[in-house]
Design an enzyme around this catalytic site. Sequence first.
Site, mmCIF file in Angstrom:
data_model
loop_
_atom_site.group_PDB
_atom_site.id
_atom_site.type_symbol
_atom_site.label_atom_id
_atom_site.label_comp_id
_atom_site.label_asym_id
_atom_site.label_seq_id
_atom_site.Cartn_x
_atom_site.Cartn_y
_atom_site.Cartn_z
ATOM 1 N N ASP A 291 17.377 5.590 -2.531
ATOM 2 C CA ASP A 291 17.496 6.111 -3.897
ATOM 3 C C ASP A 291 18.109 5.073 -4.849
ATOM 4 O O ASP A 291 19.094 5.343 -5.541
ATOM 5 C CB ASP A 291 18.353 7.390 -3.902
ATOM 6 C CG ASP A 291 18.178 8.185 -5.200
ATOM 7 O OD1 ASP A 291 17.203 7.930 -5.919
ATOM 8 O OD2 ASP A 291 19.023 9.041 -5.479
ATOM 9 N N ARG B 257 -3.536 -2.459 18.627
ATOM 10 C CA ARG B 257 -2.562 -2.113 17.602
ATOM 11 C C ARG B 257 -2.926 -0.849 16.816
ATOM 12 O O ARG B 257 -2.098 0.072 16.689
ATOM 13 C CB ARG B 257 -2.377 -3.291 16.637
ATOM 14 C CG ARG B 257 -1.703 -4.491 17.262
ATOM 15 C CD ARG B 257 -1.750 -5.697 16.346
ATOM 16 N NE ARG B 257 -3.112 -6.230 16.226
ATOM 17 C CZ ARG B 257 -3.446 -7.263 15.468
ATOM 18 N NH1 ARG B 257 -2.516 -7.861 14.731
ATOM 19 N NH2 ARG B 257 -4.688 -7.705 15.437
ATOM 20 N N CYS C 221 -6.979 -2.555 12.558
ATOM 21 C CA CYS C 221 -6.623 -3.856 13.139
ATOM 22 C C CYS C 221 -7.922 -4.617 13.371
ATOM 23 O O CYS C 221 -8.917 -4.373 12.688
ATOM 24 C CB CYS C 221 -5.771 -3.711 14.398
ATOM 25 S SG CYS C 221 -6.635 -3.104 15.868
#
Length: 200
Positions: free
Chosen positions: A121, A15, A9
């Site tokens: 998928d 963060r 960050c």
Amino acid sequence: MSLSILVVCTGNVCRSPLAEQLLAARFADAGFDATVYSAGTAALVGEPMPVQAVALSTRYGGVPGNHVGVQLTQQLVDAADLVLTASREHRAAVASMVPRAARRSYTLREFARIVQFLEQDPDGFVSLAEASSPLEIIGAVSTNRGFATRPNLAINDDVVDPFGRSSEVYEESGRVIEAAVTAIVRAFTAVSRTGRGDAA
């Protein structure tokens, strides 16, 4: 094999350390061999996490410890199998510093979004179910990066910076990071749970 993840960050006090600590804790709980570390593009070197960030980490199961800000370097990028950033700006900074790392650099939300897409998928795409190692998961994400990225979602790729802002912004940032971490850890640990990889 051990997976190495770098989280980036700006200041490396809000963060990225929060994401680092949550990733490390979740991987450890799953018995998954991962090394997670963090750095900042304009790090507050030697500075601790704000109390709000420490509280978020603790609440979500992280271990804040004695974290202090660390500056991003080429060596840190080179050592990582995967680079996860808080924003697209940070991702660009990593790619500018180490161009060859662009292929393995994502925002947290971007990587989480792509693995969630691949978990479904979809026909015609490389499925995560076919991956037999953490590096194959990263490869699958890279191969399908363009297909899984819809333009209308691109604006959601950044995590808001809470530094110096209200408790509400800290809460928002923490929720987004926790959700991304959950998706990312689930994707990697699925390999070890099914016995297809040797990362556990």
